[in-house]
Design a protein around this motif. Structure first.
Motif, mmCIF file in Angstrom:
data_model
loop_
_atom_site.group_PDB
_atom_site.id
_atom_site.type_symbol
_atom_site.label_atom_id
_atom_site.label_comp_id
_atom_site.label_asym_id
_atom_site.label_seq_id
_atom_site.Cartn_x
_atom_site.Cartn_y
_atom_site.Cartn_z
ATOM 1 N N ALA A 5 0.919 -47.645 41.958
ATOM 2 C CA ALA A 5 1.157 -47.033 43.270
ATOM 3 C C ALA A 5 0.491 -45.659 43.375
ATOM 4 O O ALA A 5 0.429 -45.077 44.451
ATOM 5 N N CYS A 6 -0.025 -45.146 42.265
ATOM 6 C CA CYS A 6 -0.613 -43.802 42.253
ATOM 7 C C CYS A 6 -1.781 -43.718 43.230
ATOM 8 O O CYS A 6 -2.655 -44.576 43.261
ATOM 9 N N ILE A 7 -1.778 -42.662 44.055
ATOM 10 C CA ILE A 7 -2.867 -42.460 45.014
ATOM 11 C C ILE A 7 -3.819 -41.350 44.553
ATOM 12 O O ILE A 7 -4.620 -40.848 45.332
ATOM 13 N N GLN A 8 -3.672 -40.942 43.296
ATOM 14 C CA GLN A 8 -4.567 -39.928 42.709
ATOM 15 C C GLN A 8 -4.572 -38.627 43.520
ATOM 16 O O GLN A 8 -5.612 -37.977 43.666
ATOM 17 N N CYS A 9 -3.394 -38.229 44.002
ATOM 18 C CA CYS A 9 -3.326 -37.020 44.823
ATOM 19 C C CYS A 9 -3.399 -35.756 43.967
ATOM 20 O O CYS A 9 -3.771 -34.690 44.443
ATOM 21 N N GLY A 10 -2.971 -35.855 42.700
ATOM 22 C CA GLY A 10 -3.071 -34.708 41.797
ATOM 23 C C GLY A 10 -1.889 -33.766 41.810
ATOM 24 O O GLY A 10 -1.929 -32.709 41.192
ATOM 25 N N ARG A 11 -0.833 -34.125 42.505
ATOM 26 C CA ARG A 11 0.328 -33.229 42.508
ATOM 27 C C ARG A 11 0.907 -33.087 41.092
ATOM 28 O O ARG A 11 1.409 -32.038 40.721
ATOM 29 N N CYS A 12 0.827 -34.160 40.326
ATOM 30 C CA CYS A 12 1.330 -34.115 38.940
ATOM 31 C C CYS A 12 0.561 -33.063 38.138
ATOM 32 O O CYS A 12 1.166 -32.191 37.512
ATOM 33 N N THR A 13 -0.754 -33.118 38.214
ATOM 34 C CA THR A 13 -1.571 -32.144 37.484
ATOM 35 C C THR A 13 -1.261 -30.727 37.958
ATOM 36 O O THR A 13 -1.126 -29.804 37.149
ATOM 37 N N THR A 71 -2.707 -34.778 34.029
ATOM 38 C CA THR A 71 -1.789 -35.913 34.164
ATOM 39 C C THR A 71 -2.397 -37.012 35.049
ATOM 40 O O THR A 71 -2.362 -38.192 34.711
ATOM 41 N N ARG A 72 -2.938 -36.604 36.177
ATOM 42 C CA ARG A 72 -3.550 -37.564 37.094
ATOM 43 C C ARG A 72 -4.639 -38.371 36.390
ATOM 44 O O ARG A 72 -4.760 -39.582 36.575
ATOM 45 N N LYS A 73 -5.402 -37.684 35.559
ATOM 46 C CA LYS A 73 -6.503 -38.345 34.865
ATOM 47 C C LYS A 73 -5.981 -39.396 33.867
ATOM 48 O O LYS A 73 -6.586 -40.455 33.703
ATOM 49 N N ARG A 123 8.114 -34.762 41.072
ATOM 50 C CA ARG A 123 7.397 -34.389 42.294
ATOM 51 C C ARG A 123 6.443 -35.444 42.813
ATOM 52 O O ARG A 123 5.918 -35.307 43.914
ATOM 53 N N CYS A 124 6.200 -36.485 42.051
ATOM 54 C CA CYS A 124 5.235 -37.494 42.496
ATOM 55 C C CYS A 124 5.671 -38.118 43.822
ATOM 56 O O CYS A 124 6.778 -38.612 43.940
ATOM 57 N N PRO A 125 4.783 -38.079 44.841
ATOM 58 C CA PRO A 125 5.168 -38.608 46.155
ATOM 59 C C PRO A 125 5.260 -40.137 46.170
ATOM 60 O O PRO A 125 5.811 -40.710 47.095
ATOM 61 N N LYS A 126 4.707 -40.791 45.152
ATOM 62 C CA LYS A 126 4.719 -42.256 45.125
ATOM 63 C C LYS A 126 5.690 -42.806 44.080
ATOM 64 O O LYS A 126 5.649 -43.979 43.739
ATOM 65 N N GLU A 127 6.548 -41.941 43.582
ATOM 66 C CA GLU A 127 7.540 -42.346 42.576
ATOM 67 C C GLU A 127 6.923 -43.034 41.357
ATOM 68 O O GLU A 127 7.452 -44.008 40.833
ATOM 69 N N VAL A 128 5.780 -42.506 40.961
ATOM 70 C CA VAL A 128 5.198 -42.964 39.696
ATOM 71 C C VAL A 128 5.974 -42.279 38.570
ATOM 72 O O VAL A 128 6.223 -41.075 38.630
ATOM 73 N N LYS A 129 6.364 -43.067 37.575
ATOM 74 C CA LYS A 129 7.144 -42.483 36.474
ATOM 75 C C LYS A 129 6.189 -41.964 35.400
ATOM 76 O O LYS A 129 6.064 -42.521 34.310
ATOM 77 N N THR A 130 5.543 -40.851 35.760
ATOM 78 C CA THR A 130 4.480 -40.320 34.909
ATOM 79 C C THR A 130 4.954 -39.991 33.491
ATOM 80 O O THR A 130 4.319 -40.387 32.517
ATOM 81 N N THR A 131 6.063 -39.251 33.400
ATOM 82 C CA THR A 131 6.520 -38.819 32.071
ATOM 83 C C THR A 131 6.975 -40.022 31.240
ATOM 84 O O THR A 131 6.633 -40.131 30.055
HETATM 85 S S1 SF4 Z 1 1.514 -37.146 41.696
HETATM 86 FE FE1 SF4 Z 1 1.893 -39.374 41.545
HETATM 87 S S2 SF4 Z 1 0.528 -40.269 43.091
HETATM 88 FE FE2 SF4 Z 1 -0.183 -38.159 42.774
HETATM 89 S S3 SF4 Z 1 -1.786 -38.356 41.189
HETATM 90 FE FE3 SF4 Z 1 0.132 -37.916 40.125
HETATM 91 S S4 SF4 Z 1 0.979 -39.937 39.602
HETATM 92 FE FE4 SF4 Z 1 -0.600 -40.256 41.170
#
Ligand code: SF4
Ligand code: SF4
Lengths: 291, 161
Positions: free
Chosen positions: B16-24, B37-39, B68-76
């Motif tokens: 679902a990640c849209i590569q917005c970069g908020r995570c980074t 993180t996005r990378k 903070r991910c807007p797409k609820e990606v469970k990055t961590t």
């Molecule tokens: S914040 Fe979420 S949607 Fe945006 S790049 Fe990171 S993982 Fe992807």
């Protein structure tokens, strides 16, 4: 009497015993019972959960199982321990297969975890004792402090249920000891110790804490107040290495110990790497002034 | 129990990640080092060698990106799973031996951070027991604990052999 299983964690037992001591004193004064169990390390969320999640789950569940026969919830004074135990509890609660896997292992040493007791962070107990804390206070500490919420008490909020972007609890709690929580830049960021970064990537870890310490210094605080033994260790030890700041570090239970009139030495403040002497002098003057 | 990168992406909502970069942008570690993180998410999705990247080990698991991910990606959660996979495939972090030392101490004493003679002294001075009551107090309990770890083959995975 309200009673908990006391999960001190490795750092409060073996590195900063003043935290264990302060916790025992503060809880005794509040009339809350703490019982000891044959606990192992939580185990660490950074090192073990990242290396071998199954082992992390099983060891965490063994710890949780210890007090189950007595029906006591384990209380932690370290958010690392809390992160492990709480996340293990949460994962098992929602996944019967995983619970089965864990109990297959525990069965080999005649242990079992049924999910009936759950971990609790000590601040979630203290928040129900605000009046009693105010009653027990003997000294208005009058310090300007930087409160450090840390990461794993607040996050992930889907598991903790906390407000991770605008928490207020610690600001209130230090207020009960007569202290003021001073705002500082990027106040909620990580201390840089978790995730195995302190042990595995020490340079990165020091850079993260250095930024944080300088932001605290810019706010002219008298002390850093934390609710996690692991953050506590990072704040104290890294200042010795970086040598750019000298801000005394207090675990919240040590702060309350001081406010309850306990002598700094009994809280092992003299064993911290960053000297607490100026702080202690301030308190002595306060005590004299009040007499 | 090990998951593949694909399974990790599915469980962590990584597609679902849209590569917005908020995570980074939220990452306290990425400000100080080359972790992006996005990378990592992008690399995982593109089938690149994400488990071999050293940056995977710069994450403090602070969960800010996941919050903070807007797409609820469970990055961590995904980073933790990717690390497990990396260890399984033999890509240990190379920078330090400390994690191995911690795992050894965990096996020998039940504590990731063992008690030193100096701290034992301090414990006694401030009125605590010289050694805290725990899994190592009772030799039988410690043996049982080690039996549990043997069953989990933790000493093999810790790279201790
Ligand atoms: S914040 Fe979420 S949607 Fe945006 S790049 Fe990171 S993982 Fe992807
Ligand atoms: S959890 Fe890791 S990747 Fe995410 S913001 Fe924190 S340090 Fe960065």
């Amino acid at each position: 009497m309200e009673e908990y299983a006391f999960f001190p964690g490795c750092i409060a037992k073996n590195v900063y015993p003043g935290i264990e001591k302060a916790t025992r004193i503060v809880f005794e004064k509040l009339g809350i019972g703490l019982r000891d169990y044959e606990y192992s390390c939580c185990p660490p969320p950074g090192v073990l959960a990242c290396y071998d999640k199954p082992s992390w789950l099983v060891m965490g569940a063994r710890n949780l199982s210890q007090s189950e026969k007595d029906g006591l919830n384990p209380m932690t004074v370290c958010s690392g321990c809390y992160g492990t135990l709480h996340n293990v509890w949460y994962a098992l609660k929602n996944d019967p297969d995983l619970m089965g896997f864990v109990n297959d292992h525990l069965g080999r040493i005649d242990a079992e975890y049924k999910g009936k007791v759950h971990p609790i962070h000590f601040v979630d107990i203290l928040k129900n004792y605000k009046e009693k804390i105010a009653e027990l206070k003997e000294i208005d500490l009058g310090l300007n402090v930087a409160v450090h919420y840390g990461c794993h008490y607040l996050k992930p909020s889907s598991v903790t249920g906390e407000n991770s972007e605008r928490p207020t609890l610690l600001d209130e709690l230090v207020g009960l000891a007569g202290c003021k929580a001073v705002p500082f830049k990027d106040g909620l960021t990580c201390c840089g110790a978790g995730g195995g970064v302190m042990s595995g990537e020490p340079d990165v870890s020091l850079k993260i804490i250095n930024t944080k310490l300088n932001n605290m210094k810019d706010a002219n605080v008298d002390a850093i107040v934390n609710i996690c033994s692991f953050c506590h260790m990072q704040f104290d030890q890294s200042q010795k290495k970086l040598k750019t700041t000298e801000i005394p570090v207090l675990h919240l239970n040590q702060l309350f110990g001081l406010a309850f009139g306990i002598r700094p030495k009994h809280l092992a403040l003299h064993t911290h790497l960053v000297s607490t002497r100026d702080l202690e002098k301030k308190l002595k003057d306060l005590k004299k002034g009040g007499e | 129990m090990g998951k593949s990168v694909k399974e990790i992406l599915i469980d962590g909502n990584g597609y679902a990640c849209i590569q917005c970069g908020r995570c980074t942008g939220s990452c306290p570690s990425g400000r100080e080092c080359s972790l992006r993180t996005r990378k990592l998410i992008h690399m995982a999705r593109m089938g690149m060698d994400v488990i071999k990247t050293e940056e995977l080990w710069d994450c403090t698991t602070c969960f800010t990106c996941q919050e903070r991910c807007p797409k609820e990606v469970k990055t961590t959660d995904m980073i933790i799973e990717l690390r497990n996979l990396a260890v399984e495939e033999g890509y240990f972090p190379t920078m330090s031996d400390v994690p191995k030392i911690i795992i050894k101490s965990l096996y020998d004493t039940g504590a990731g951070q063992p008690l030193s003679p100096e701290v034992s002294k301090i414990r006694a001075i401030i009125g605590l027991k010289k050694e805290a009551y725990d899994v190592s107090t009772n030799a039988e309990t410690l043996k049982k604990f080690q039996r549990l770890l043997d069953g989990l083959e933790i000493t093999k995975k810790g790279g201790l052999r």
